[in-house]
Motif scaffolding. Structure first.
Motif, PDB file in Angstrom:
ATOM      1  N   SER A 180       6.672  29.514  16.917  1.00 25.20           N
ATOM      2  CA  SER A 180       6.097  30.849  16.835  1.00 25.20           C
ATOM      3  C   SER A 180       5.558  31.126  15.437  1.00 25.20           C
ATOM      4  O   SER A 180       4.568  31.856  15.282  1.00 25.20           O
ATOM      5  CB  SER A 180       7.135  31.908  17.202  1.00 25.20           C
ATOM      6  N   GLU A 185       3.603  34.593  15.173  1.00 20.53           N
ATOM      7  CA  GLU A 185       4.414  35.400  14.265  1.00 20.53           C
ATOM      8  C   GLU A 185       3.662  36.668  13.847  1.00 20.53           C
ATOM      9  O   GLU A 185       4.279  37.701  13.557  1.00 20.53           O
ATOM     10  CB  GLU A 185       4.797  34.582  13.033  1.00 20.53           C
ATOM     11  N   SER A 188       4.807  39.094  16.207  1.00 16.84           N
ATOM     12  CA  SER A 188       6.196  39.488  15.979  1.00 16.84           C
ATOM     13  C   SER A 188       6.342  40.412  14.784  1.00 16.84           C
ATOM     14  O   SER A 188       7.319  41.154  14.683  1.00 16.84           O
ATOM     15  CB  SER A 188       7.058  38.242  15.781  1.00 16.84           C
ATOM     16  N   PRO A 198       8.564  43.551  19.565  1.00 15.44           N
ATOM     17  CA  PRO A 198       7.886  42.355  19.069  1.00 15.44           C
ATOM     18  C   PRO A 198       7.097  41.595  20.118  1.00 15.44           C
ATOM     19  O   PRO A 198       6.557  40.528  19.838  1.00 15.44           O
ATOM     20  CB  PRO A 198       9.056  41.504  18.573  1.00 15.44           C
ATOM     21  N   VAL A 199       7.037  42.126  21.329  1.00 14.36           N
ATOM     22  CA  VAL A 199       6.401  41.420  22.451  1.00 14.36           C
ATOM     23  C   VAL A 199       5.473  42.374  23.190  1.00 14.36           C
ATOM     24  O   VAL A 199       5.459  43.579  22.945  1.00 14.36           O
ATOM     25  CB  VAL A 199       7.461  40.845  23.414  1.00 14.36           C
ATOM     26  N   GLN A 410       9.053  32.576  23.261  1.00 10.32           N
ATOM     27  CA  GLN A 410       9.462  33.971  23.152  1.00 10.32           C
ATOM     28  C   GLN A 410      10.967  34.112  23.352  1.00 10.32           C
ATOM     29  O   GLN A 410      11.633  34.862  22.643  1.00 10.32           O
ATOM     30  CB  GLN A 410       8.702  34.811  24.180  1.00 10.32           C
ATOM     31  N   ARG A 413      13.445  33.424  20.323  1.00 11.10           N
ATOM     32  CA  ARG A 413      13.683  34.539  19.414  1.00 11.10           C
ATOM     33  C   ARG A 413      14.715  35.501  19.993  1.00 11.10           C
ATOM     34  O   ARG A 413      15.519  36.083  19.266  1.00 11.10           O
ATOM     35  CB  ARG A 413      12.374  35.273  19.133  1.00 11.10           C
ATOM     36  N   SER A 418      15.580  32.546  14.570  1.00 11.74           N
ATOM     37  CA  SER A 418      14.786  33.353  13.645  1.00 11.74           C
ATOM     38  C   SER A 418      15.298  33.122  12.236  1.00 11.74           C
ATOM     39  O   SER A 418      16.508  33.037  11.998  1.00 11.74           O
ATOM     40  CB  SER A 418      14.878  34.840  13.981  1.00 11.74           C
ATOM     41  N   SER A 747       2.902  37.586   7.842  1.00  6.04           N
ATOM     42  CA  SER A 747       3.545  36.734   8.846  1.00  6.04           C
ATOM     43  C   SER A 747       3.550  35.259   8.478  1.00  6.04           C
ATOM     44  O   SER A 747       4.325  34.485   9.021  1.00  6.04           O
ATOM     45  CB  SER A 747       2.851  36.896  10.202  1.00  6.04           C
TER      46      SER A 747
END
Length: 765
Positions: A180, A185, A188, A198-199, A410, A413, A418, A747
């Motif tokens: 990611s 990112e 996110s 974040p999605v 996804q 995370r 993370s 990011s």
């Protein structure tokens, strides 16, 4: 590379007979024509397995053929009957294998036994699992934990990912970069600041209710072909679809459904995009800001005329913060500057605004064409700004949809992969397992690369993936990598990352997701999360490639047990025996998300995890959805110089014969390329201006002044429909051109969609 290179325009649709022939071809090459087709019938089914390719959502009512061309290729690639024989590494040195292509390395087939690198002979040699775990554990115990990196690719299950992240923190660090970091990112980082999540906020059912679909920087035909089915249904309902993308990608133009006998027999096609705008590389902020400006101007005119408003004033007043500042910036934006930067005319942007204003609901789709820019985070925020103007988040048929790549990137995370400790319930982990978790921020992908080059990172453990091929700054990374003390690769097939190794190196072959995973408690299932936050099960279907393969959870537990001191609260062996116990542990760590995990995930097709933004609950500092104003229209602030006619903006792309760094073949049907990947797609006017004929041989050099030469060569100029000032070529072949510092602000996603390059003519091969 094929000996026969052919480049000619492709006139067919996405899907259709070309897709069917491609699937049958790859199954034949992998010696799985009959059994492979039978296996594919269980792909993305509740009682079957989750596709190991993209993370597109699985419908509650699955079709008979619930897979796409690329998903079928990924399955064939994993269940291949090809095997790396016992004498392969005795016949081939590591140095020799470095000269092989990505395709040819993986085409050898499945790895069968654990290996240790013997530097003296320059060969991988067999080692027992017990010895490998013992020696890896001894190496890790001798190192400072924060000098090590535990990388995760996006295919590992929720169970494996939870164990991997927990192992890292028990060991003593948060250095958990993942794929990611290289792709989404920017999502996110950008979405939480805008909407508190974040999605994305879309469910599959929203496609049946929407009145407009907007797409930015996403190639549906290559990267998420199953998405074409709801797009086709929407198109047949008359839903307008407006696409913004530098290249005209066939999936956003026309589609023939391979699952429809009538369409296949009649060769009928469905128009997908009603409007297609070829925005310049890095011009997305300008394009979206132009739409917003036109929307505000239309609203002003509507207010003066006493007609229906163009923006949702009630939603903005109740649910948003920062509208005034954003609206002022949009109104003040200069139309000439917006047109020049986006490459689009005012009329096109105003027309988009008018269509948007007439639509009661809208979905905004985007991909890495937005996230992999220096302004990737601001690009994401701009998409949200556009949606907020008309209240298009938190209502049926509307929302934001970042299209993820890897099948569980996804979900990783969600269960703790993370580098950001604030995103992980460390206090709960401390209580659950009786230890003091590290609180320092870990290394993301770019920072891990910086540490490897600087020598501060001493060990790199990789849970899948092909890291060294996927990251920027390839030359410096390959030069620094052998200085690592320890490298460990958990993989199914051979790739480039196995040929550039540390002082002590191990190659650990694992089961694939599609294979039956037999443990002490019986056959095991794993779980994944798709791009629409649905948690679903996956059950292996075919016999393992070899008797010595171990599952990813078993390998992670083996290394952890050899590294960490005994802890009665950590039942590694029990977890390997029964993955349901890992799911119980996940539920204990994340009770709000995974309540009743073991029961709910096997009921029907799984469950959606909670997402407050879908109910217009904004988990932001302001308690509302935030309008966030971009700093400028400039894409590359650190490379911005006076206009230089010989500098083009390079966009890296994928062919429809690859998935990330996995290369299935040398064809790109939708772009008319066969037999090669060394193609540079150019605007014909740019090529003529630079004196380059179609078919000319060129090298590419990064056009920045930082004292580091970056060059790749052997490309064939191919005239193509691409905006002036832009060019495109395949990833990962062009990764050596990306400076490590050339990444998204905030990011640190590598800015692979807008790389300043100069072309250098070469003698024809």
């Amino acid at each position: 590379m094929s000996e026969k290179i052919r480049i000619r325009p492709y006139t067919g649709p996405a899907g259709g007979w070309g897709s069917l022939r491609s699937v049958e071809s790859v199954l034949t090459k992998q010696q799985r024509l009959a059994t492979g087709n039978a296996t594919l019938l269980r792909q993305n089914k509740p009682e079957g397995y989750s596709c190991v390719s993209c993370s597109w959502a699985k419908p509650d009512e699955a079709a008979t053929f619930e897979y796409c061309e690329n998903g079928a290729k990924a399955t064939a690639w994993e269940i291949t009957r090809r095997r790396v024989p016992d004498d392969f590494f005795a016949r081939h040195t590591v140095s020799e294998l470095r000269g092989w292509t990505d395709h040819d390395l993986e085409a050898e087939g499945r790895l069968l036994r654990p290996m240790r690198l013997d530097h003296a002979s320059d060969r991988w040699v067999p080692v027992s699992w017990e010895a490998a775990f013992r020696e890896i554990g001894a190496e890790l115990r001798a190192l400072e934990p924060r000098s090590t990196v535990f990388y995760a690719s996006g295919r590992a299950s929720l169970e494996t990912s939870y164990m991997w992240g927990l192992f890292a923190r028990l060991y003593g660090h948060n250095n958990l970069p993942d794929s990611s970091n290289m792709c989404h990112e920017s999502t996110s980082v950008g979405l939480p600041e805008s909407i508190g999540a974040p999605v994305g906020t879309i469910l599959l059912e929203d496609f049946k209710r929407t009145e407009l679909i907007l797409s930015f920087g996403q190639n549906v035909g290559t990267n998420s072909p199953r998405m074409l089915h709801p797009l086709q249904e929407a198109a047949k309902r008359g839903v307008p679809m407006i696409t913004f993308n530098p290249l005209r990608e066939r999936g956003w133009e026309r589609f023939t459904n391979p699952q429809s006998p009538r369409e296949m027999l009649t060769r009928s096609e469905t128009r997908i995009s009603s409007h297609y705008h070829q925005v310049k590389a890095g011009g997305d902020i300008a394009a979206i800001l132009g739409i917003c400006k036109a929307l505000l101007e239309g609203d002003d005119a509507a207010a003066a005329a006493g007609t229906a408003p163009w923006i949702d004033h009630a939603f903005i007043a109740e649910h948003t913060h920062g509208f005034g500042a954003f609206a002022a910036a949009a109104r003040a934006a200069d139309w000439a500057a917006l047109e020049a930067r986006s490459g689009l005319g005012r009329a096109a942007l105003a027309e988009t605004a008018a269509i948007y204003a007439r639509s009661g609901s809208a979905i905004a789709v985007y991909g890495m064409g937005l996230t992999q820019h220096r302004t990737g985070v601001e690009n994401v925020r701009m998409v949200v700004n556009l949606l907020l103007l008309r209240g298009n988040i938190g209502k049926p048929g509307a929302g934001v949809l970042p299209v993820r790549g890897h099948s569980n990137v996804q979900g990783q995370r969600t269960v703790g992969i993370s580098e950001k400790p604030e995103l992980v319930p460390l206090d709960r982990l401390a209580e659950q397992y009786g230890f003091t978790p590290p609180r320092e921020s870990g290394l993301n992908t770019v920072e891990a690369c910086e540490g490897i080059i600087a020598g501060t990172v001493r060990a790199f453990l990789s849970l899948g993936g092909n890291f060294i091929r996927a990251v920027p700054e390839t030359a410096a990374m390959e030069e620094a990598w052998p200085r690592l003390r320890l490298t460990v690769q958990i993989s199914t097939k051979l790739n480039r990352s196995h040929l550039v190794n540390g002082e002590v190196a191990y190659l650990l072959p694992c089961l694939g997701r599609i294979e039956v995973d037999e443990q002490a408690a019986g056959p095991q299932s794993v779980t994944c999360e798709d791009t629409m936050t649905k948690i679903h099960p996956s059950r292996g279907q075919v016999a393992p490639a070899g008797p010595e393969l171990r599952s990813e959870p078993a390998i992670v537990a083996g290394i952890a047990q050899a590294t960490l001191p005994p802890n009665p609260r950590l039942p590694w062996a029990d977890w390997v025996a029964d993955y349901g116990r890992v799911r119980d542990a996940i539920e204990a760590t994340y009770p709000e998300t995974f309540a009743g995990f073991n029961t709910r995930v096997f009921e029907g097709s799984g469950f959606h995890r909670p997402l407050p933004a879908r109910q217009r609950e904004w988990k932001t500092e302001t308690g509302k959805a935030n309008f966030l104003t971009p700093a400028s229209l400039e894409e590359n602030p650190d490379t911005a110089v006076a206009p230089q006619p010989d500098v083009l903006q390079l966009i890296t792309i994928r062919s429809n014969d690859q998935f990330n760094t996995t290369i299935y073949g040398y064809d790109d049907r939708f772009r008319g390329v066969s037999g090669t990947r060394m193609v540079l797609f150019m605007n014909a006017g740019d090529a003529a201006r630079l004196g380059l004929a179609d078919g000319a041989a060129v090298a590419l050099a990064t056009a920045v002044e930082d004292g580091i030469p970056r060059r790749v060569e052997g490309f064939r100029v191919t005239y193509y429909d691409i905006p002036a000032g832009c060019c495109a070529a395949y990833y990962p072949e062009c990764n050596p051109l990306i400076p490590l510092w050339h990444h998204a602000e905030h990011s640190k996603v590598p800015a692979a969609k807008s790389i300043p390059v100069r072309l250098q003519a070469m003698a024809a091969a």
